[in-house]
Design an enzyme around this catalytic site. Structure first.
Site: not given
Length: 124
Positions: A48, A58-59, A76, A102, A115
């Protein structure tokens, strides 16, 4: 390692995205090759990348070069709901509203998150 560039539709879901009752939007990028879907408590292995709507990554397990394995009951709400729609081999883009992400938690990305998720394997 450089960030993975955000998709052009990161700011908002396109008109052809599918929406659920919870306002989770998604679009299949690559169809999968199975018929089995994960359950809310399944363990899955995925690749992902996540961005905020202004295009900041961010990730990313893709950037780390290592897929992630976790229970869908440990992530989440947008992931728990969305990944259940997928089959193995499928790649899908999700636009997850903050209420399913979040929820303004300190230190976490805020607002709608985007995502790209590839479901590699349903472990159980």
């Amino acid at each position: 390692m450089p960030a993975i560039a955000a998709p052009p539709d990161v700011a908002a879901p396109p008109p052809d995205a599918t929406r659920t009752a919870t306002n989770l939007a998604s679009k299949v990028l690559t169809p999968g090759n199975g018929s089995r879907h994960p359950r809310p408590n399944s363990r899955v292995t995925v690749h992902y990348t996540g961005w905020t709507t202004d295009g900041k990554m961010f990730d990313s397990s893709v950037q780390r070069g290592s897929p992630a394995t976790f229970g869908l009951d440990q992530v989440i709400a947008g992931w728990t709901e969305g990944v259940q729609m997928m089959v193995e081999g499928e790649k899908r883009r999700f636009w997850i509203p903050e209420s399913l992400a979040y929820q303004g938690a300190p230190g976490a990305p805020r607002g709608m998150l985007v995502f790209d998720v590839e479901l590699i394997k349903i472990e159980q």
